[in-house]
Design a protein around this motif. Structure first.
Motif, short mmCIF file in Angstrom:
data_model
loop_
_atom_site.label_atom_id
_atom_site.label_comp_id
_atom_site.label_asym_id
_atom_site.label_seq_id
_atom_site.Cartn_x
_atom_site.Cartn_y
_atom_site.Cartn_z
N GLN A 153 5.01 -15.25 4.58
CA GLN A 153 4.83 -14.58 3.29
C GLN A 153 3.36 -14.22 3.07
N THR A 154 3.15 -13.24 2.23
CA THR A 154 1.80 -12.84 1.86
C THR A 154 1.01 -14.05 1.38
N LYS A 183 -1.80 -10.53 4.82
CA LYS A 183 -1.38 -9.43 3.97
C LYS A 183 -0.30 -8.62 4.68
N ALA A 184 0.40 -7.82 3.92
CA ALA A 184 1.45 -7.00 4.51
C ALA A 184 0.90 -6.09 5.60
N THR A 192 0.87 -6.93 9.43
CA THR A 192 2.09 -6.85 10.22
C THR A 192 1.87 -6.01 11.47
N SER A 214 5.60 -10.61 4.84
CA SER A 214 6.44 -10.05 3.78
C SER A 214 5.85 -10.37 2.41
N SER A 215 6.05 -9.45 1.51
CA SER A 215 5.53 -9.64 0.15
C SER A 215 6.59 -10.25 -0.76
#
Length: 123
Positions: A13-14, A86-87, A90, A122-123
Motif C-alpha cells: 500500500q501507499t 508511492k503509486a 510501481t 496501491s492507493s
C-alpha cells in the motif's frame, strides 16, 4: 558470466516499505559496481541507485532519501530498501552488474541483468 536473481517484490500500500534482494552468482567474483533500475509500464528503464564494491553510492535525485542501496560482498547480495512508497513507484525492478567497479547511472555500462521483480503500490 554473472547471473542475477531479484526477489522481494510484491503488492504494497501507499506509504509502505519493501526490501528487494539481488543474488549474484559468478564463478570468479569480480569487484563490480551493482545497481538497481526500474521500468514502469510504457516508460523507459530508469536508474535508481548504484553501489561500488567499496560501498560508494549514487542515487537518482528524485529517489534520494526514500530508497537505499546496500550490498554484502561476502554473500554476493545487493539490496534495495524502499520506504514511503508511492503509486508512481510501481514497475518492474531490475538488478544489474557492471563490467567494472566504475560504472555510474548509464544502463549501457551494465552487462548483466536479472529478470526483474514486480513492485505494485496501491492507493
Amino acid at each position: 558470466q554473472v547471473q542475477l536473481a531479484e526477489s522481494g517484490g510484491g503488492l504494497v500500500q501507499t506509504g509502505g516499505s519493501l526490501r528487494l534482494s539481488c543474488t549474484a552468482s559468478e564463478r570468479s567474483p569480480s569487484r563490480r559496481a551493482m545497481a538497481w533500475f526500474r521500468q514502469a509500464p510504457g516508460k523507459e528503464r530508469e536508474f535508481i541507485a548504484r553501489i561500488t564494491w567499496f560501498g560508494n553510492t549514487e542515487y537518482a535525485e528524485s529517489l534520494r532519501g526514500r530508497f537505499a542501496i546496500s550490498r554484502d560482498n561476502v554473500k554476493n547480495m545487493v539490496y534495495l530498501q524502499m520506504n514511503s512508497l508511492k503509486a508512481e513507484d510501481t514497475g518492474v525492478y531490475y538488478c544489474a552488474a557492471a563490467r567494472t567497479n566504475g560504472a555510474s547511472m548509464n544502463p549501457n555500462e551494465y552487462m548483466y541483468w536479472g529478470q526483474g521483480t514486480q513492485v505494485t503500490v496501491s492507493s
